[in-house]
Motif scaffolding. Structure first.
Motif, short mmCIF file in Angstrom:
data_model
loop_
_atom_site.label_atom_id
_atom_site.label_comp_id
_atom_site.label_asym_id
_atom_site.label_seq_id
_atom_site.Cartn_x
_atom_site.Cartn_y
_atom_site.Cartn_z
N LEU A 1 34.85 29.51 -1.78
CA LEU A 1 34.60 28.78 -0.58
C LEU A 1 35.82 28.61 0.22
CD1 LEU A 1 31.67 26.41 -1.07
CD2 LEU A 1 31.62 28.44 0.21
N GLU A 2 37.15 28.57 -0.51
CA GLU A 2 38.47 28.34 0.10
C GLU A 2 39.05 29.57 0.08
OE1 GLU A 2 40.35 25.03 -1.91
OE2 GLU A 2 39.33 23.65 -0.58
N GLU A 3 38.81 30.66 -0.67
CA GLU A 3 39.55 31.79 -0.43
C GLU A 3 38.85 32.59 0.69
OE1 GLU A 3 39.06 34.09 -4.12
OE2 GLU A 3 41.00 33.04 -5.28
N VAL A 4 37.69 32.46 1.02
CA VAL A 4 37.02 33.27 1.82
C VAL A 4 37.54 33.14 3.34
CG1 VAL A 4 34.85 31.80 2.38
CG2 VAL A 4 34.79 34.22 2.39
N LEU A 5 38.22 31.72 3.51
CA LEU A 5 38.69 31.46 4.92
C LEU A 5 40.04 31.73 5.14
CD1 LEU A 5 36.84 28.01 5.07
CD2 LEU A 5 36.43 30.05 6.46
N GLU A 6 40.60 32.58 4.18
CA GLU A 6 42.01 33.29 4.49
C GLU A 6 41.68 34.13 5.34
OE1 GLU A 6 43.55 34.54 0.52
OE2 GLU A 6 43.65 32.34 -0.18
N GLU A 7 42.66 33.87 6.35
CA GLU A 7 42.42 34.78 7.75
C GLU A 7 43.02 36.57 7.37
OE1 GLU A 7 43.07 32.85 11.31
OE2 GLU A 7 41.99 31.14 10.53
N ARG A 8 43.88 36.47 6.63
CA ARG A 8 44.54 37.74 6.29
C ARG A 8 43.10 38.61 5.51
NH1 ARG A 8 50.25 37.59 4.37
NH2 ARG A 8 50.26 37.03 6.49
N TYR A 9 42.51 37.89 4.69
CA TYR A 9 41.24 38.29 3.97
C TYR A 9 40.29 38.66 5.09
CZ TYR A 9 36.51 38.47 1.97
OH TYR A 9 35.54 38.74 1.91
N LEU A 10 40.02 37.97 5.83
CA LEU A 10 38.87 38.10 6.77
C LEU A 10 39.18 39.33 7.90
CD1 LEU A 10 37.78 34.43 7.39
CD2 LEU A 10 36.20 36.20 6.58
N ALA A 11 40.50 39.34 8.19
CA ALA A 11 40.88 40.24 9.30
C ALA A 11 40.68 41.83 8.49
CB ALA A 11 42.32 40.28 9.55
N TYR A 12 41.10 41.83 7.20
CA TYR A 12 40.89 43.02 6.43
C TYR A 12 39.36 43.22 6.41
CZ TYR A 12 39.49 44.75 1.77
OH TYR A 12 38.92 45.11 0.65
N ARG A 13 38.50 42.21 5.95
CA ARG A 13 37.04 42.57 5.68
C ARG A 13 36.43 42.94 6.89
NH1 ARG A 13 32.72 43.24 2.59
NH2 ARG A 13 30.93 42.11 3.17
N ILE A 14 36.52 42.39 8.11
CA ILE A 14 36.03 42.96 9.28
C ILE A 14 36.58 44.23 10.06
CG2 ILE A 14 35.62 42.41 11.87
CD1 ILE A 14 34.26 40.37 9.61
N ALA A 15 37.85 44.55 9.46
CA ALA A 15 38.48 46.01 9.74
C ALA A 15 37.91 46.73 9.07
CB ALA A 15 39.99 45.84 9.44
N VAL A 16 37.23 46.70 7.73
CA VAL A 16 36.74 47.69 7.04
C VAL A 16 35.45 48.23 7.62
CG1 VAL A 16 35.37 47.64 4.73
CG2 VAL A 16 37.79 46.89 4.81
N SER A 17 34.30 47.41 8.04
CA SER A 17 33.29 47.91 8.53
C SER A 17 33.32 48.56 9.99
CB SER A 17 32.11 46.71 8.94
OG SER A 17 32.14 45.80 7.93
N ARG A 18 34.50 47.77 10.65
CA ARG A 18 34.80 48.59 11.95
C ARG A 18 35.35 50.20 11.71
NH1 ARG A 18 38.50 44.82 14.48
NH2 ARG A 18 36.67 43.48 14.52
N TYR A 19 36.15 50.33 10.61
CA TYR A 19 36.68 51.52 10.49
C TYR A 19 35.69 52.72 9.78
CZ TYR A 19 40.11 54.75 8.04
OH TYR A 19 41.09 55.63 7.71
N MET A 20 35.01 52.14 8.89
CA MET A 20 33.81 52.95 8.56
C MET A 20 32.78 53.39 9.68
SD MET A 20 32.51 54.77 6.30
CE MET A 20 32.41 54.00 4.53
N ALA A 21 32.43 52.34 10.49
CA ALA A 21 31.66 52.82 11.79
C ALA A 21 32.25 53.78 12.58
CB ALA A 21 31.39 51.46 12.54
N LYS A 22 33.82 53.51 12.86
CA LYS A 22 34.20 54.47 13.83
C LYS A 22 34.41 55.83 13.05
CE LYS A 22 38.53 55.08 16.75
NZ LYS A 22 38.39 56.66 16.57
#
Ligand code: F0G
Length: 467
Positions: free
Chosen positions: A318-339
């Protein structure tokens, strides 16, 4: 100023989506041959739920419980205190949840639907109604199990795959207010799912959460979040909502929880664990009943159907998931696949969701009619060509026959849901490259007929043949 994806710098914006972790433990990536994949499809009756995981190269069936845990989580598991009552691990877990949510009362459960069953069996009676943006399947099923009605009030844009509205998970506040006014006496609680899984993993804006909160408060209806993807939702708020960019994701998450009276959480998503869940509540009115039911069916209130090591892993996750570098990567992954898919002419629900990409099979395979399940045909093709396991969300799941006439689902989608921290960008590049073959073979893709139809939740065990 927000750091750009993973560079650690504020001035550079690299194009590469770099995983913000290094790999310490590896697992085999199965590579069944094409012949073997064909044989597996025949044996499984073209249903990917019936294919063994060791025959799957890329498993995108779900993002739930499929996370790779961190060294810190595994380490915490080793020091867990497995006492039956009042363990140190529970104290640690409780502290993290209280700090994040501000809620004082915590009820651990073994996963999200156990939380749903507990809360709904304590609060619902036949004839009651529960509004939300969209209820997830198990939430809806647990509401209906109590004889109550699950009511979806997502905004119109949320139902249109092509709409690029930044917050397609928003609830329609005008409809919600009117619904609450008309049904006040039969609404024991109101909900909001963040992000909205059913609508494509789409976020809900903070403004909309504030609006829903004010409406529920006005009608004196307790407001419960389905918060299993709260961190992804908060990241979208930071990224897309005017005025939110300077805040930390944790701050946004805290405000989100603060606007509700409690939450239900499947920890198998944004708590970065393989099993776990909880209910957390601001007030204690319901707590005694819930703990009574918990003891009856899950376990003592300080472990609730889990091992203490699971509580430890959730506390760290619950603490690790709020690391912004992780979240930036996480959201970029779906966007990359969709594109990547869109550039090849494979249409997807816009914009990409947080945890998944939803391919619009009806638009990609217009010649296959709904009664021949274009979504399932594409699921089969993804496996045949690339060893991908995905999930149909269309007429296999929701279609039906009535009076000899087929009633199709409104949309024919295929969900590619991404496990957290499991696959790398090179896996995604390999997949996008291979998708060229799917596009080239498009005219050869055959529809299916269902030859075995189980009475309930048929998508899990149905069998198909080529139409
Ligand atoms: N709520 C939402 C929004 C979910 O997405 C899920 C599970 C649940 C509740 C239930 O939680 O699985 O821990 O009992 N979603 C998974 C999925 C199964 O694949 O989308 P659970």
């Amino acid at each position: 100023m927000a750091t750009s994806i993973n560079s650690g710098d504020t001035h550079r914006k690299p194009r590469t989506i770099m995983e913000p972790f290094k790999i310490k433990v590896v697992d085999d990536l199965p590579f069944p041959t094409r012949e073997r994949r064909e044989a597996n499809l025949l044996e499984a009756g073209y249903n990917l739920f019936l294919v063994k995981a060791r025959e799957v190269t890329f498993d995108f069936l779900t993002d739930s419980g499929t996370t790779a845990m961190s060294a810190q989580q595994w380490g915490a598991m080793m020091v867990a205190d497995e006492s039956y009552a009042g363990s140190k691990s529970y104290e640690k877990f409780e502290k993290v949840v209280k700090d994040l949510t501000g809620y004082q009362y915590l009820i651990p459960t073994h996963q999200g639907r156990a939380a749903e069953r507990l809360l709904f069996s304590a609060r619902l009676k036949p004839g009651m109604k529960i509004p939300s943006n969209n209820h997830f399947d198990t939430t809806r099923a647990n509401i209906e199990q109590m004889g109550a009605e699950a009511v979806d009030l997502v905004i119109e844009e949320g139902k249109n795959p092509a709409s690029t509205h930044p917050f397609k998970g928003n609830i329609d506040l005008v409809k919600l207010d009117e619904f609450c006014r008309l049904n006040r006496d039969v609404i024991p609680l109101g909900m909001l799912t963040i992000t909205n899984n059913t609508g494509g993993g789409q976020p809900v804006s903070l403004e909309n959460i504030r609006g829903a909160s004010a409406i529920y408060r006005k009608h004196q209806i307790p407001f419960i979040l389905d918060a299993c993807r709260f961190a992804e939702n908060s990241y979208f708020v930071k990224e897309r909502e005017p005025g939110q960019n300077e805040r930390t994701v944790k701050d946004i998450a805290k405000e989100t929880f603060g606007l509700a009276d409690g939450c239900m959480m499947s920890a198998k998503k944004d708590a970065l664990v393989n099993i776990g869940g909880f209910i957390a509540l601001k007030a204690n009115d319901w707590v005694e009943t819930l703990r009574g039911l918990l003891i009856l069916t899950e376990g003592f209130p300080t472990y609730g159907g889990l091992a203490a090591r699971d509580l430890e892993a959730m506390a760290v996750g619950l603490e690790e998931v709020l690391e912004e570098r992780y979240l930036a990567y996480r959201i970029a992954v779906s966007r990359y696949m969709a594109k990547g898919l869109n550039d090849l002419g494979i249409p997807t629900v816009q914009p990409a969701g947080g945890h998944a990409v939803y391919v619009d099979a009806k638009a990609f395979l217009p010649k296959i009619p709904s009664e021949q399940y274009p979504g399932q045909a594409l699921v089969v093709e993804f496996y045949r060509t690339l060893g991908i396991r995905s999930c149909e969300i269309g007429s296999v799941m929701f279609g039906s026959w009535a009076n000899g006439k087929f009633q199709p689902s409104a949309m024919e989608l295929v969900r590619l849901a991404f496990p957290r921290r499991v696959y790398t960008q090179s896996h995604f590049d390999y997949i996008i490259e291979g998708m060229e073959e799917v596009v080239a073979n498009k005219s050869q893709i055959r529809g299916l007929k269902m030859v075995h139809t189980p009475p309930f939740l048929r998508h899990f065990t149905a069998r198909f043949d080529l139409a």
